[in-house]
Design an enzyme around this catalytic site. Structure first.
Site, PDB file in Angstrom:
ATOM      1  N   ILE A 204      35.059  31.115  39.042  1.00 46.52           N
ATOM      2  CA  ILE A 204      34.782  29.996  39.952  1.00 46.52           C
ATOM      3  C   ILE A 204      33.785  30.375  41.054  1.00 46.52           C
ATOM      4  O   ILE A 204      33.077  29.513  41.571  1.00 46.52           O
ATOM      5  CB  ILE A 204      36.106  29.438  40.537  1.00 46.52           C
TER       6      ILE A 204
ATOM      7  N   ASN B 253      47.041  31.630  50.275  1.00 42.92           N
ATOM      8  CA  ASN B 253      48.430  31.703  50.763  1.00 42.92           C
ATOM      9  C   ASN B 253      48.448  31.137  52.188  1.00 42.92           C
ATOM     10  O   ASN B 253      47.393  30.834  52.750  1.00 42.92           O
ATOM     11  CB  ASN B 253      48.961  33.135  50.697  1.00 42.92           C
TER      12      ASN B 253
ATOM     13  N   GLY C 199      43.865  37.926  43.222  1.00 43.11           N
ATOM     14  CA  GLY C 199      43.509  36.817  42.327  1.00 43.11           C
ATOM     15  C   GLY C 199      42.214  36.117  42.714  1.00 43.11           C
ATOM     16  O   GLY C 199      41.252  36.744  43.163  1.00 43.11           O
ATOM     17  N   VAL C 200      42.232  34.805  42.570  1.00 39.98           N
ATOM     18  CA  VAL C 200      41.026  34.029  42.854  1.00 39.98           C
ATOM     19  C   VAL C 200      40.701  34.068  44.357  1.00 39.98           C
ATOM     20  O   VAL C 200      39.523  34.046  44.749  1.00 39.98           O
ATOM     21  CB  VAL C 200      41.168  32.587  42.298  1.00 39.98           C
ATOM     22  N   ASP C 201      41.711  34.167  45.182  1.00 37.44           N
ATOM     23  CA  ASP C 201      41.530  34.253  46.636  1.00 37.44           C
ATOM     24  C   ASP C 201      40.701  35.506  46.988  1.00 37.44           C
ATOM     25  O   ASP C 201      39.711  35.436  47.743  1.00 37.44           O
ATOM     26  CB  ASP C 201      42.922  34.311  47.277  1.00 37.44           C
TER      27      ASP C 201
ATOM     28  N   SER D  51      48.468  28.176  41.594  1.00 32.11           N
ATOM     29  CA  SER D  51      49.881  28.639  41.473  1.00 32.11           C
ATOM     30  C   SER D  51      50.240  29.290  40.137  1.00 32.11           C
ATOM     31  O   SER D  51      51.378  29.730  39.968  1.00 32.11           O
ATOM     32  CB  SER D  51      50.901  27.509  41.745  1.00 32.11           C
ATOM     33  N   THR D  52      49.309  29.323  39.170  1.00 35.35           N
ATOM     34  CA  THR D  52      49.701  29.806  37.832  1.00 35.35           C
ATOM     35  C   THR D  52      49.531  31.316  37.647  1.00 35.35           C
ATOM     36  O   THR D  52      49.812  31.845  36.572  1.00 35.35           O
ATOM     37  CB  THR D  52      48.900  29.099  36.713  1.00 35.35           C
ATOM     38  N   GLY D  53      49.074  32.008  38.701  1.00 41.87           N
ATOM     39  CA  GLY D  53      48.918  33.460  38.620  1.00 41.87           C
ATOM     40  C   GLY D  53      50.063  34.145  39.350  1.00 41.87           C
ATOM     41  O   GLY D  53      51.209  34.111  38.902  1.00 41.87           O
TER      42      GLY D  53
END
Ligand code: AR6
Length: 178
Positions: free
Chosen positions: A16, A29, A37-39, A122-124
């Site tokens: 992304i 968060n 993760g993506v964050d 939320s899926t990670g």
């Protein structure tokens, strides 16, 4: 109408942080101070200016969203939303995840954003079951686009093949039926 909605939603596999859109959504968060993760990927690609701005926001409750600039990202803005941690499904997880999509889209609309990309929130690390989360993501975006025509394009960005296949399969069911 049915066809038009489907044409305003893309499902791709990729990173992304590479997308040149008006806004990418971050699965953050409540601290909004970065993470894995993506964050983590978004903060690394945007540079330290992003953290400097999120520090001024004072966090964000689960289900809500906040907007910042994109800094060194190709995307102009980042919309940070906080998904629910999966705790078995009886702690309002479905509604809180739906709220993430709704609040991100409302905030995008308020800022004149026309193209927006979502990760699978939320899926990670937060362990929300992928198929259940995907149904919520597709249904909420469909519902929003049906009543709004300011957002031209929503892109679902899947990082891995399993996510991509799940989105494609459920899109046939959810987006291609009236
Ligand atoms: N582009 C697109 N999707 C990605 C990317 C990327 N570069 N990297 C990972 N994903 P997660 P969560 C996918 O764990 O479950 C963080 O530490 C990943 O494969 O990033 O909402 C935050 O700070 C998965 O499908 O977010 C929070 O503490 C999806 O993004 C916590 O994790 C979401 O996985 C949030 O957990």
């Amino acid at each position: 109408m049915k066809k038009e909605i489907r044409n305003r939603i893309d499902i791709i596999q990729g990173d992304i942080t590479k997308l040149q859109v008006d806004a990418i959504v971050n699965a953050a968060n409540r601290s909004l101070l970065g993470g894995g993760g993506v964050d983590g990927a978004i903060h690394r690609a945007a540079g330290p200016e992003l953290l400097a701005e999120t520090r001024t926001l004072g966090g964000c409750p689960t289900g809500e969203a906040r907007i910042t600039k994109g800094y060194r990202l190709p995307a102009k803005h980042v919309i940070h939303t906080v998904g629910p941690v999966w705790r078995g499904g009886h702690r309002n997880e479905d509604e809180l995840l739906a709220r993430c999509y709704r609040s991100s889209l409302e905030l995008a609309k308020a800022h004149g954003i026309r193209t927006i990309a979502f990760p699978a929130i939320s899926t990670g690390a937060y362990r929300f079951p992928l198929e259940r989360a995907t149904r919520i993501a597709l249904s909420e975006v469909k519902r929003f686009l049906e009543k709004d025509d300011s957002i031209e394009k929503v892109i679902f960005v899947c990082y891995d093949r399993r996510c991509y296949d799940t989105y494609r399969r459920l899109a046939l069911e959810i987006l291609d039926t009236p």
